[in-house]
Design an enzyme around this catalytic site. Structure first.
Site, PDB file in Angstrom:
ATOM      1  CB  SER A   1     -34.367   8.729 -38.289  1.00 31.30           C
ATOM      2  OG  SER A   1     -33.979   7.889 -39.343  1.00 31.30           O
TER       3      SER A   1
ATOM      4  CE1 TYR B   1     -29.013  10.627 -37.989  1.00 30.61           C
ATOM      5  CE2 TYR B   1     -30.358   8.909 -38.971  1.00 30.61           C
ATOM      6  CZ  TYR B   1     -30.209  10.214 -38.548  1.00 30.61           C
ATOM      7  OH  TYR B   1     -31.250  11.098 -38.667  1.00 30.61           O
TER       8      TYR B   1
HETATM    9  N1  LIG Z   1     -33.103  15.145 -43.401  1.00 28.97           N
HETATM   10  C1  LIG Z   1     -33.654  13.958 -43.196  1.00 28.97           C
HETATM   11  O1  LIG Z   1     -34.055  13.240 -44.136  1.00 28.97           O
HETATM   12  C2  LIG Z   1     -33.821  13.454 -41.790  1.00 28.97           C
HETATM   13  C3  LIG Z   1     -34.547  12.279 -41.629  1.00 28.97           C
HETATM   14  C4  LIG Z   1     -34.731  11.799 -40.336  1.00 28.97           C
HETATM   15  C5  LIG Z   1     -34.208  12.483 -39.261  1.00 28.97           C
HETATM   16  N2  LIG Z   1     -33.499  13.610 -39.448  1.00 28.97           N
HETATM   17  C6  LIG Z   1     -32.987  14.296 -38.259  1.00 28.97           C
HETATM   18  O2  LIG Z   1     -33.608  15.567 -38.180  1.00 28.97           O
HETATM   19  C7  LIG Z   1     -32.712  16.509 -37.599  1.00 28.97           C
HETATM   20  C8  LIG Z   1     -32.513  17.676 -38.548  1.00 28.97           C
HETATM   21  O3  LIG Z   1     -31.986  17.149 -39.740  1.00 28.97           O
HETATM   22  P1  LIG Z   1     -31.507  18.059 -40.945  1.00 28.97           P
HETATM   23  O4  LIG Z   1     -31.513  17.188 -42.128  1.00 28.97           O
HETATM   24  O5  LIG Z   1     -32.258  19.346 -40.936  1.00 28.97           O
HETATM   25  O6  LIG Z   1     -29.978  18.319 -40.522  1.00 28.97           O
HETATM   26  P2  LIG Z   1     -28.996  19.547 -40.830  1.00 28.97           P
HETATM   27  O7  LIG Z   1     -29.461  20.294 -42.024  1.00 28.97           O
HETATM   28  O8  LIG Z   1     -27.619  18.974 -40.847  1.00 28.97           O
HETATM   29  O9  LIG Z   1     -29.153  20.463 -39.522  1.00 28.97           O
HETATM   30  C9  LIG Z   1     -28.720  19.964 -38.292  1.00 28.97           C
HETATM   31  C10 LIG Z   1     -28.974  20.999 -37.210  1.00 28.97           C
HETATM   32  O10 LIG Z   1     -28.469  20.462 -35.980  1.00 28.97           O
HETATM   33  C11 LIG Z   1     -27.608  21.423 -35.374  1.00 28.97           C
HETATM   34  N3  LIG Z   1     -26.514  20.759 -34.677  1.00 28.97           N
HETATM   35  C12 LIG Z   1     -25.638  19.850 -35.162  1.00 28.97           C
HETATM   36  N4  LIG Z   1     -24.751  19.495 -34.199  1.00 28.97           N
HETATM   37  C13 LIG Z   1     -25.083  20.203 -33.091  1.00 28.97           C
HETATM   38  C14 LIG Z   1     -24.545  20.286 -31.778  1.00 28.97           C
HETATM   39  N5  LIG Z   1     -23.466  19.581 -31.390  1.00 28.97           N
HETATM   40  N6  LIG Z   1     -25.144  21.114 -30.879  1.00 28.97           N
HETATM   41  C15 LIG Z   1     -26.212  21.836 -31.240  1.00 28.97           C
HETATM   42  N7  LIG Z   1     -26.768  21.837 -32.471  1.00 28.97           N
HETATM   43  C16 LIG Z   1     -26.195  21.010 -33.384  1.00 28.97           C
HETATM   44  C17 LIG Z   1     -27.119  22.300 -36.502  1.00 28.97           C
HETATM   45  O11 LIG Z   1     -26.915  23.597 -35.992  1.00 28.97           O
HETATM   46  P3  LIG Z   1     -25.487  24.356 -35.951  1.00 28.97           P
HETATM   47  O12 LIG Z   1     -24.558  23.669 -36.915  1.00 28.97           O
HETATM   48  O13 LIG Z   1     -25.847  25.744 -36.345  1.00 28.97           O
HETATM   49  O14 LIG Z   1     -25.077  24.246 -34.524  1.00 28.97           O
HETATM   50  C18 LIG Z   1     -28.302  22.302 -37.478  1.00 28.97           C
HETATM   51  O15 LIG Z   1     -29.167  23.357 -37.176  1.00 28.97           O
HETATM   52  C19 LIG Z   1     -31.415  15.759 -37.328  1.00 28.97           C
HETATM   53  O16 LIG Z   1     -31.399  15.329 -35.992  1.00 28.97           O
HETATM   54  C20 LIG Z   1     -31.499  14.582 -38.282  1.00 28.97           C
HETATM   55  O17 LIG Z   1     -30.738  13.488 -37.850  1.00 28.97           O
HETATM   56  C21 LIG Z   1     -33.291  14.113 -40.690  1.00 28.97           C
END
Ligand SMILES: NC(=O)c1ccc[n+]([C@@H]2O[C@H](COP(=O)([O-])OP(=O)(O)OC[C@H]3O[C@@H](n4cnc5c(N)ncnc54)[C@H](OP(=O)(O)O)[C@@H]3O)[C@@H](O)[C@H]2O)c1
Length: 266
Positions: A146, A159
């Site tokens: 990130s 985070y």
């Molecule tokens: N959105 C942004 O702007 C952004 C920016 C930088 C980085 N990121 C990173 O990119 C990744 C995806 O982000 P997102 O925004 O798409 O998040 P999201 O919509 O909240 O999705 C998170 C995913 O992680 C899985 N997950 C959560 N806890 C878990 C666990 N204990 N074991 C296995 N799977 C788990 C969830 O699957 P289930 O709930 O189905 O298990 C879900 O598929 C994250 O790591 C986030 O920190 C996001």
């Protein structure tokens, strides 16, 4: 190197956290580049419609259950992946969570929740798959970081610590596993609207503030990450390892900080 540097035909990519959000975009981009997929989520049944979507693109898709906070679950997933496909070529270590609150309010449990998922989880998923990649002398590991891997933001202490750790982990693993033909890089998105942060985007004033300060003048669309993930998964990046690739519309130029001291109009 194949004629098309970005062709992933014949390869298998495993994407964690593929039940929603960025994980699904990463998986679609890799499938469109030719890869078959292993998709994980804590509840395997949450993957059913997405498996069908990937199959409709002409690729194979295998759903597996994985909770990255559970050691046994990680080990079972790695065994099941090997049994299902033999060799996993590409890992996208995407599963993650957040606990957005002022640092003074962060509890012991908040800290463990975020660090156990984002940092410890990413390491042990990578380790379990790398043990198998070593046997084949090949692997592409893409850890999702990130902008907080490199910058501090108020309200994101655990985070940011986890994402900074992921960046550091990427460098250590790249050094450790390069000799086995495994590259390890960190793909670090800027601001993208997903389930994890949708509350923020309901505040129109905040969105205007944010977009004004991003050099390209808009928040990220998930497709903005397609090229970076395919690049890091492919032959095109074969001599790149241990790096963090920020895909952030230029936030990392420091433009977010320009709010504190606006540059003079010239
Ligand atoms: N959105 C942004 O702007 C952004 C920016 C930088 C980085 N990121 C990173 O990119 C990744 C995806 O982000 P997102 O925004 O798409 O998040 P999201 O919509 O909240 O999705 C998170 C995913 O992680 C899985 N997950 C959560 N806890 C878990 C666990 N204990 N074991 C296995 N799977 C788990 C969830 O699957 P289930 O709930 O189905 O298990 C879900 O598929 C994250 O790591 C986030 O920190 C996001």
């Amino acid at each position: 190197m194949s004629k098309n540097f970005f062709d992933l035909t014949g390869q298998v990519a495993l994407v964690t956290g593929a039940s929603r959000g960025l994980g699904q975009y990463f998986a679609r981009a890799l499938a469109r580049a030719g890869a078959d997929l292993i998709l994980t989520s804590r509840k395997q049944e949450d993957l059913a419609s997405f498996v069908a979507e990937i199959e409709a693109l002409g690729r194979k898709a295998t759903p597996l259950a994985l909770d990255v906070r559970d050691q046994g679950s990680i080990e079972r997933m790695a065994v099941a992946a090997e049994e299902a496909v033999g060799q996993v070529h590409i890992l996208v270590n995407n599963a993650g969570c957040n606990a957005r609150k002022p640092a003074l309010d962060v509890s012991w449990d908040d800290w463990n929740f975020v660090l156990d998922t984002n940092l410890r989880g990413s390491f042990f998923v990578a380790q379990n798959l790398a043990r198998r990649m070593v046997k084949h002398g090949y692997g592409r590991i893409i850890n999702i970081g990130s902008v907080t891997s490199v910058f501090g933001y108020a309200g994101l202490a655990p985070y940011g610590a986890s994402r900074g750790g992921v960046r550091q982990l990427t460098m250590s693993l790249a050094d450790d596993w390069g000799r086995h033909g495994i590259t390890v890089n960190c793909l670090a998105p800027g601001w993208f609207r997903t389930e994890q942060n949708k509350v923020l985007y309901e505040d129109k004033e905040w969105v205007a503030y944010l977009e004004d300060r991003i050099p390209v003048k808009r928040a990220g669309q998930p497709h903005d990450l397609d090229g970076a993930v395919v690049f890091l998964a492919s032959e095109a990046s074969r001599y790149i390892t241990g790096q963090t690739l920020l895909v952030d519309g230029g936030i990392s130029t420091g433009a977010m900080r320009a709010t504190v001291a606006k540059p003079p109009k010239t």
